[in-house]
Design an enzyme around this catalytic site. Sequence first.
Site, PDB file in Angstrom:
ATOM      1  N   HIS A 158       0.833  -1.197   0.000  1.00 37.05           N
ATOM      2  CA  HIS A 158       0.000   0.000   0.000  1.00 37.05           C
ATOM      3  C   HIS A 158       0.874   1.256   0.000  1.00 37.05           C
ATOM      4  O   HIS A 158       2.082   1.182   0.225  1.00 37.05           O
ATOM      5  CB  HIS A 158      -0.933   0.030   1.217  1.00 37.05           C
ATOM      6  CG  HIS A 158      -2.101  -0.897   1.098  1.00 37.05           C
ATOM      7  ND1 HIS A 158      -2.032  -2.212   1.473  1.00 37.05           N
ATOM      8  CD2 HIS A 158      -3.370  -0.703   0.629  1.00 37.05           C
ATOM      9  CE1 HIS A 158      -3.201  -2.796   1.252  1.00 37.05           C
ATOM     10  NE2 HIS A 158      -4.031  -1.900   0.741  1.00 37.05           N
ATOM     11  N   LYS A 162      -0.500   4.806   4.585  1.00 38.69           N
ATOM     12  CA  LYS A 162      -1.346   3.849   5.313  1.00 38.69           C
ATOM     13  C   LYS A 162      -0.747   3.586   6.686  1.00 38.69           C
ATOM     14  O   LYS A 162       0.443   3.335   6.810  1.00 38.69           O
ATOM     15  CB  LYS A 162      -1.493   2.548   4.527  1.00 38.69           C
ATOM     16  CG  LYS A 162      -2.484   1.582   5.160  1.00 38.69           C
ATOM     17  CD  LYS A 162      -2.832   0.441   4.217  1.00 38.69           C
ATOM     18  CE  LYS A 162      -3.801  -0.543   4.863  1.00 38.69           C
ATOM     19  NZ  LYS A 162      -5.079   0.068   5.228  1.00 38.69           N
TER      20      LYS A 162
END
Length: 269
Positions: A158, A162
């Site tokens: 990600h 995040k």
Amino acid sequence: MSDLPGIVVTGASGRMGQMLMKTVLASGKARLVGAVERPGSDWVGRDAGAAMGGAAVGVTVTDDPLAAFAQAQAVIDFTAPEATVQFAELAAQARAVHVIGTTGLEPAHLERLAWAAHHAVIVRAGNMSLGVNLLTRLTQKVAEALDEDWDIEVVEAHHRMKVDAPSGTALMLGEAAARGRGVDLAQARVSGRDGITGPRAPGSIGFSAIRGGDIVGEHDVIFAAAGERITLRHVATDRAIFARGALKAALWGQDRRPGQYDMMDVLGL
């Protein structure tokens, strides 16, 4: 138009919040009737459309969630665990469907969601996309078919912003693998490896997380045996897939009995 379900989006100023609002506004299937931000946000008091850099949409961003929820049929919430459990209690008071894409929820948070689900519909999923939910079902089926000679690893990637790991989607995939194996993920889970770890424990389910750049979301489930390997993969390139899935869940939840549901229920998988 007034017969269409009214939707409130929480965390309106965030990337997902903006994507959710744009998706609702463009859908023709629902109305955006509220946008919620935290107290002190410079979005509060502004028109949601103008705050996103577009035309006014007649929805003023508020820091009063209950007032917003009271005029809605559904709340879509991709925020943070503490905010989400508070929103769940308020959505239950308003009898609004609560669609939750928030990740990083702990057992104490889940207990509070269970209380709220006695009074309203909650649809919660680590990932709202059709592709990921199909991947989840495939993961369980493959894990059922293969014995412990096949090691299972979940690898996710990600963007650098995040804040939780493993991702909610990775945990969802791990749970599916554990169900297929007939084991408890809490007992089988191994998160990350560093230093001298010794040989891999038989039957364990490993997790690895990558963070960097603007990666929207990539998930691999690897089944590895001596001499062969199977990899199931999903790559997300646009956050709109999550917003479309969340809106689908909000519409599906109308007129359902109170309780907790997930995207498997929504998609009929």
